[in-house]
Design a protein around this motif. Sequence first.
Motif, short mmCIF file in Angstrom:
data_model
loop_
_atom_site.label_atom_id
_atom_site.label_comp_id
_atom_site.label_asym_id
_atom_site.label_seq_id
_atom_site.Cartn_x
_atom_site.Cartn_y
_atom_site.Cartn_z
N HIS A 6 0.85 -1.20 0.00
CA HIS A 6 0.00 0.00 0.00
C HIS A 6 0.88 1.25 0.00
O HIS A 6 1.89 1.31 0.70
N CYS A 7 0.48 2.21 -0.81
CA CYS A 7 1.21 3.48 -0.90
C CYS A 7 1.28 4.17 0.46
O CYS A 7 0.30 4.20 1.19
N ARG A 8 2.46 4.74 0.76
CA ARG A 8 2.63 5.45 2.03
C ARG A 8 1.84 6.75 2.04
O ARG A 8 1.54 7.31 3.10
N GLY A 9 1.57 7.24 0.85
CA GLY A 9 0.89 8.53 0.77
C GLY A 9 -0.62 8.41 0.76
O GLY A 9 -1.32 9.01 1.57
N CYS A 10 -1.15 7.60 -0.15
CA CYS A 10 -2.60 7.57 -0.35
C CYS A 10 -3.22 6.21 -0.06
O CYS A 10 -4.44 6.08 -0.06
N GLY A 11 -2.40 5.18 0.17
CA GLY A 11 -2.97 3.88 0.49
C GLY A 11 -3.34 3.04 -0.72
O GLY A 11 -3.75 1.89 -0.58
N THR A 20 7.97 5.24 -6.76
CA THR A 20 6.98 6.26 -6.37
C THR A 20 5.59 5.73 -6.70
O THR A 20 5.43 4.83 -7.52
N CYS A 21 4.60 6.28 -6.05
CA CYS A 21 3.22 5.88 -6.29
C CYS A 21 2.73 6.46 -7.62
O CYS A 21 2.86 7.66 -7.83
N PRO A 22 2.23 5.63 -8.52
CA PRO A 22 1.75 6.14 -9.80
C PRO A 22 0.50 7.00 -9.65
O PRO A 22 0.14 7.75 -10.54
N ARG A 23 -0.14 6.90 -8.50
CA ARG A 23 -1.39 7.63 -8.31
C ARG A 23 -1.16 9.02 -7.71
O ARG A 23 -1.66 10.01 -8.20
N CYS A 24 -0.37 9.06 -6.60
CA CYS A 24 -0.17 10.36 -5.93
C CYS A 24 1.27 10.84 -6.01
O CYS A 24 1.56 11.98 -5.64
N GLY A 25 2.18 9.99 -6.44
CA GLY A 25 3.56 10.43 -6.61
C GLY A 25 4.41 10.34 -5.37
O GLY A 25 5.58 10.73 -5.37
ZN LIG Z 1 -0.17 7.10 -3.52
#
Ligand SMILES: [Zn+2]
Length: 137
Positions: A6-11, A20-25
């Motif tokens: 799970h992304c650290r930023g947006c889950g 990096t997360c492709p969704r929120c970066g």
């Molecule tokens: Zn994210």
Amino acid sequence: MTNFVHCRGCGHQIHETAPTCPRCGAPQTLAGQGPATAQAPLSGGPSPYGSIPWFRQRWALVCMFLVFPPAAVVIAWSGEIYYLVGTTIKTFPKSAKIIMTVITALLLIALAGDDEAFQGFAGMTLIGGAVGLSIRK
Ligand SMILES: [Zn+2]
């Protein structure tokens, strides 16, 4: 079978090797090394003022300004100068740095010449500037 985390930023579910997360970066590989730790904490904590390098504290700058003004000017312009008013940490405004620079220039011009009255005036201006800096709130 691929693994997802799970992304650290947006889950959002992302591949575990994604930097990096492709969704929120949000970066996924720099756990605990975020920008929050890059800057010295200047508010809160037990004594943040004590963590400021001595040459960036006002007393040191004022002493240096009296002994060797050009060095003080260089330090003043290369970063912030901090001082305490009560428990509040403040920084020198640009105007204070400009005044220091002008006084230093005046002093250097006076020392280059042989007009003793002008040298006396420049010396008094230096002392006045140092006093002004040290009592500033
Ligand atoms: Zn994210």
